[in-house]
Scaffold this motif. Structure first.
Motif, mmCIF file in Angstrom:
data_model
loop_
_atom_site.group_PDB
_atom_site.id
_atom_site.type_symbol
_atom_site.label_atom_id
_atom_site.label_comp_id
_atom_site.label_asym_id
_atom_site.label_seq_id
_atom_site.Cartn_x
_atom_site.Cartn_y
_atom_site.Cartn_z
ATOM 1 N N ARG A 69 5.062 24.696 4.567
ATOM 2 C CA ARG A 69 5.345 26.379 4.296
ATOM 3 C C ARG A 69 6.904 25.637 3.216
ATOM 4 O O ARG A 69 7.260 24.556 4.207
ATOM 5 N N ASN B 105 -4.734 29.997 9.852
ATOM 6 C CA ASN B 105 -5.185 31.394 9.220
ATOM 7 C C ASN B 105 -4.016 30.877 8.022
ATOM 8 O O ASN B 105 -3.139 29.640 8.449
ATOM 9 N N ILE B 106 -4.043 31.406 6.725
ATOM 10 C CA ILE B 106 -2.915 30.817 5.794
ATOM 11 C C ILE B 106 -2.418 30.765 5.670
ATOM 12 O O ILE B 106 -1.227 30.365 4.655
ATOM 13 N N ASP B 107 -1.421 31.185 6.480
ATOM 14 C CA ASP B 107 0.067 31.790 6.983
ATOM 15 C C ASP B 107 0.657 29.978 7.152
ATOM 16 O O ASP B 107 2.348 30.055 6.852
ATOM 17 N N PHE B 108 -0.084 28.864 7.122
ATOM 18 C CA PHE B 108 0.433 27.593 7.265
ATOM 19 C C PHE B 108 0.525 26.912 6.329
ATOM 20 O O PHE B 108 0.743 26.303 6.200
ATOM 21 N N ILE B 109 -0.149 28.120 5.183
ATOM 22 C CA ILE B 109 0.271 27.263 4.122
ATOM 23 C C ILE B 109 0.780 27.809 2.614
ATOM 24 O O ILE B 109 1.322 30.004 2.793
ATOM 25 N N LYS C 40 -4.730 22.587 10.152
ATOM 26 C CA LYS C 40 -4.002 23.438 10.294
ATOM 27 C C LYS C 40 -4.957 24.789 10.186
ATOM 28 O O LYS C 40 -4.530 25.823 10.946
ATOM 29 N N VAL C 41 -4.901 24.955 8.684
ATOM 30 C CA VAL C 41 -4.775 26.155 8.250
ATOM 31 C C VAL C 41 -6.650 26.446 8.674
ATOM 32 O O VAL C 41 -6.838 27.465 9.031
ATOM 33 N N LYS C 42 -7.846 25.442 8.531
ATOM 34 C CA LYS C 42 -8.895 26.483 9.474
ATOM 35 C C LYS C 42 -8.755 26.889 10.874
ATOM 36 O O LYS C 42 -9.279 27.984 11.081
ATOM 37 N N ASN D 206 -4.542 20.847 6.227
ATOM 38 C CA ASN D 206 -6.522 21.723 6.180
ATOM 39 C C ASN D 206 -6.887 22.016 7.323
ATOM 40 O O ASN D 206 -7.268 23.127 7.467
ATOM 41 N N ASP E 248 5.452 28.071 12.030
ATOM 42 C CA ASP E 248 3.540 26.826 11.208
ATOM 43 C C ASP E 248 4.032 25.631 12.087
ATOM 44 O O ASP E 248 3.400 24.364 12.256
ATOM 45 N N ARG F 173 2.375 29.884 -0.172
ATOM 46 C CA ARG F 173 1.738 30.645 -1.194
ATOM 47 C C ARG F 173 2.784 31.423 -2.452
ATOM 48 O O ARG F 173 1.955 31.642 -3.800
#
Length: 222
Positions: free
Chosen positions: A68, A113-117, A108-110, A106, A15, A119
């Motif tokens: 992450r 994808n959501i792999d940058f945050i 970077k996620v947009k 936010n 990421d 979970r």
């Protein structure tokens, strides 16, 4: 004599590729040496031992903290990134961190994808982030912010710490030659002090800078 510092760059990887690249570029441009996971090779030691060895051999530890938490080390249940940070602090390695802003995360996620945050370990990431922000750190909203932070922090650290660093090989050779010539000079002066006559003695002594000047020495009368 200019020294090159080895800077250990710590972060999660997939990421933060652009951010790591920015850090490496800034370190190289400043005339120093980057080190990090990209340089790890398969050896007869554990990953943790390899990490600790690289941090030990580095002059400065730099953390890039994104969105992450990172891969988990089985025994400690901490991420390898946090373990690296804790170890650098434990051995009092000069350490600084650049931390992603919520706005940039936010974005970077947009764009990706959501792999940058995070979970799975969001609470661990929050605790780690709070710990990092309680020490020397700054925020970044772009890779250029990381370059600027590295440049400014390294300049500050060079004033604050007496780094051993890395000396280029040609400088080491020159330094060894100067030490040898200095030793010869000391021996020659000792010989002169032991002379029992008062004649003027003139001999050539290499100047440490130019190695061309001549000097005259007059032994003192007893």
């Amino acid at each position: 004599m200019k020294k090159k510092l080895q800077i250990f760059v710590s972060s999660t990887f997939t990421d933060l590729k652009k951010e790591r690249q920015a850090a490496v570029e800034a370190i190289l441009k400043s005339g120093n040496i980057p080190a990090g996971m990209e340089l790890f090779t398969a050896e007869n030691e554990s990953q943790l031992d390899t990490i600790k060895r690289w941090i030990n051999e580095s002059d400065v530890y730099c953390l890039i903290l994104g969105g992450r938490y990172g891969s988990i080390e089985p025994q400690s249940k901490k991420s390898y990134t946090e373990i690296e940070y804790d170890y650098a602090k434990s051995i009092e390695k000069p350490t600084f961190a650049v931390v992603i802003t919520d706005e940039y995360l936010n974005k970077k996620v947009k764009e990706n994808n959501i792999d940058f945050i995070e979970r799975e370990n969001s609470e661990k990431l929050k605790q780690f982030r709070d710990k990092v922000l309680s020490n020397i750190s700054s925020f970044y909203e772009s890779p250029n912010d990381i370059k600027l932070a590295i440049h400014e922090t390294l300049e500050e650290f060079k004033e604050r710490y007496n780094f051993s660093g890395w000396i280029p090989g040609n400088n080491e050779t020159q330094n060894a030659k100067l030490l040898e010539e200095n030793s010869k000079l000391k021996d020659r002066i000792l010989q002169l002090e032991q002379l029992n006559n008062y004649e003027e003695v003139c001999f050539k002594v290499p100047d440490l800078a130019e190695m061309t000047d001549y000097y005259q020495f007059y032994p003192s009368k007893p």
